[in-house]
Design a protein around this motif. Structure first.
Motif, short mmCIF file in Angstrom:
data_model
loop_
_atom_site.label_atom_id
_atom_site.label_comp_id
_atom_site.label_asym_id
_atom_site.label_seq_id
_atom_site.Cartn_x
_atom_site.Cartn_y
_atom_site.Cartn_z
N ARG A 23 0.82 -1.21 0.00
CA ARG A 23 0.00 0.00 0.00
C ARG A 23 0.86 1.26 0.00
N ASP A 24 1.99 1.22 0.66
CA ASP A 24 2.90 2.37 0.65
C ASP A 24 3.41 2.64 -0.77
N TRP A 25 3.74 1.57 -1.47
CA TRP A 25 4.21 1.72 -2.85
C TRP A 25 3.07 2.16 -3.76
N GLU A 26 1.86 1.67 -3.49
CA GLU A 26 0.71 2.09 -4.30
C GLU A 26 0.50 3.60 -4.19
N LYS A 27 0.70 4.15 -3.01
CA LYS A 27 0.55 5.60 -2.83
C LYS A 27 1.57 6.35 -3.69
N VAL A 28 2.79 5.81 -3.75
CA VAL A 28 3.83 6.41 -4.61
C VAL A 28 3.37 6.39 -6.06
N LEU A 29 2.80 5.25 -6.49
CA LEU A 29 2.34 5.12 -7.87
C LEU A 29 1.21 6.10 -8.18
N VAL A 30 0.30 6.28 -7.24
CA VAL A 30 -0.81 7.21 -7.43
C VAL A 30 -0.30 8.65 -7.48
N ASP A 31 0.62 8.98 -6.57
CA ASP A 31 1.18 10.33 -6.54
C ASP A 31 1.89 10.67 -7.85
N LEU A 32 2.51 9.67 -8.46
CA LEU A 32 3.22 9.88 -9.72
C LEU A 32 2.29 9.92 -10.93
N GLY A 33 1.07 9.43 -10.75
CA GLY A 33 0.15 9.34 -11.88
C GLY A 33 0.29 8.06 -12.66
N ALA A 34 1.07 7.11 -12.12
CA ALA A 34 1.22 5.82 -12.79
C ALA A 34 -0.03 4.97 -12.63
N VAL A 35 -0.77 5.20 -11.55
CA VAL A 35 -2.04 4.53 -11.29
C VAL A 35 -3.05 5.61 -10.93
N LYS A 36 -4.26 5.49 -11.45
CA LYS A 36 -5.29 6.50 -11.19
C LYS A 36 -5.90 6.30 -9.80
N VAL A 37 -6.30 7.42 -9.19
CA VAL A 37 -7.05 7.35 -7.94
C VAL A 37 -8.34 6.58 -8.20
N GLY A 38 -8.66 5.64 -7.32
CA GLY A 38 -9.88 4.87 -7.49
C GLY A 38 -9.72 3.62 -8.34
N ASP A 39 -8.51 3.38 -8.84
CA ASP A 39 -8.25 2.16 -9.62
C ASP A 39 -8.63 0.94 -8.78
N SER A 40 -9.42 0.06 -9.36
CA SER A 40 -9.93 -1.10 -8.60
C SER A 40 -8.83 -2.05 -8.17
N ARG A 41 -7.64 -1.93 -8.77
CA ARG A 41 -6.53 -2.82 -8.39
C ARG A 41 -5.84 -2.39 -7.10
N LEU A 42 -6.09 -1.16 -6.67
CA LEU A 42 -5.46 -0.67 -5.45
C LEU A 42 -5.97 -1.43 -4.23
N SER A 43 -5.07 -1.66 -3.29
CA SER A 43 -5.45 -2.36 -2.06
C SER A 43 -6.46 -1.56 -1.28
N THR A 44 -6.30 -0.24 -1.27
CA THR A 44 -7.22 0.65 -0.56
C THR A 44 -7.67 1.73 -1.51
N ARG A 45 -8.99 1.83 -1.68
CA ARG A 45 -9.54 2.87 -2.54
C ARG A 45 -10.10 4.00 -1.67
N PRO A 46 -10.39 5.15 -2.28
CA PRO A 46 -10.91 6.28 -1.49
C PRO A 46 -12.11 5.87 -0.66
N GLY A 47 -12.12 6.26 0.61
CA GLY A 47 -13.21 5.92 1.51
C GLY A 47 -12.94 4.67 2.31
N GLU A 48 -11.96 3.88 1.87
CA GLU A 48 -11.57 2.69 2.60
C GLU A 48 -10.31 2.99 3.39
N GLY A 49 -9.96 2.11 4.29
CA GLY A 49 -8.70 2.27 5.01
C GLY A 49 -8.88 2.86 6.38
#
Length: 252
Positions: A201-227
């Motif tokens: 999840r820490d690495w996923e945040k890096v990917l989202v911050d970089l724009g490599a993965v979109k916010v809300g991507d269903s592949r993310l371990s934690t999506r907005p509103g979760e966690g």
């Protein structure tokens, strides 16, 4: 004897709504009063509410959309379902990597720099100690899972001293993130993330911050509103464990 006309200095608050100020403004003596920010603020709030309403289905899975059939307008729901299917199709078509690629120094430019014109490329530089380095081992384990999940991103790995002669072990693991031929970010050791507790999840945040993965991507371990619920649960469990430890200590 007539006294000469003398200018009279009168302090005026240019922001006051008075008849006198209106006269002064018409003569150009004081500037026009700036418009009230209230209408602009209200307009911004209304626009934010509109966008929030329009995007209320953003990131939902197809089965979640199916559950909303009785609550949402049929045409609106169908448009989002089609949008979601297109997104999933695009992700599937772009998922061409799905593994961690071992690198060699002679092929670095081809496998990393050139490839970064097609996708984000993340290079993990591990310690020369290999599996005996805790942080490198933690990063390598995350790399395997991330590579399987985000197949549209290329994850690579190489021992740091084989890539950069004399690279100090104390700076490993190091992650170099490439896009369009350039390094977009460097992560030197896991201290700037979560240390040895750094997880996917820490690495996923890096990917989202970089724009490599979109916010809300269903592949993310934690999506907005979760966690938050999980975080609260973890705190609660920690307190319960601490209380249990205290009770155990009473019997020592």
């Amino acid at each position: 004897m007539q006294m000469p006309d003398m200018p009279i200095n009168v302090e005026v608050d240019p922001n006051e709504d008075t008849e006198w100020n209106d006269i002064l403004r018409s003569k150009g003596i004081i500037p026009e009063k700036p418009p009230s920010p209230t209408p602009m603020i209200e307009e911004a709030l209304n626009e934010a509410r509109r966008l929030a309403h329009e995007n209320r289905l953003e990131g939902k899975e197809l089965d979640e959309l199916a559950e909303l059939e009785d609550e949402e307008d049929e045409d609106f729901l169908e448009s989002y379902r089609q949008k979601r299917m297109n997104e999933l199709s695009a992700i599937t078509n772009a998922s061409v990597y799905n593994q961690v690629y071992p690198l060699s120094k002679p092929d670095y430019a081809r496998d990393v720099t050139d490839e970064s014109h097609k996708a984000f490329v993340l290079v993990l530089l591990t310690s020369s100690a290999g599996g005996t380095s805790t942080e490198s081992r933690v990063a390598s384990e995350a790399w395997q899972q991330l590579a399987r999940t985000f197949g549209d991103i290329k994850f690579c790995s190489i021992r740091a001293d084989l890539c950069i002669e004399g690279y100090p072990d104390r700076n490993t693991p190091t992650v170099l993130i490439y896009k369009d031929g350039d390094i977009k970010r460097q992560v030197v050791t896991l201290r700037e993330l979560n240390g040895v507790r750094t997880n996917v999840r820490d690495w996923e945040k890096v990917l989202v911050d970089l724009g490599a993965v979109k916010v809300g991507d269903s592949r993310l371990s934690t999506r907005p509103g979760e966690g938050e619920e999980e975080k609260t649960s973890g705190i609660r469990q920690g307190k319960m464990q601490a209380r249990a430890d205290e009770e155990d200590s009473d019997w020592d």
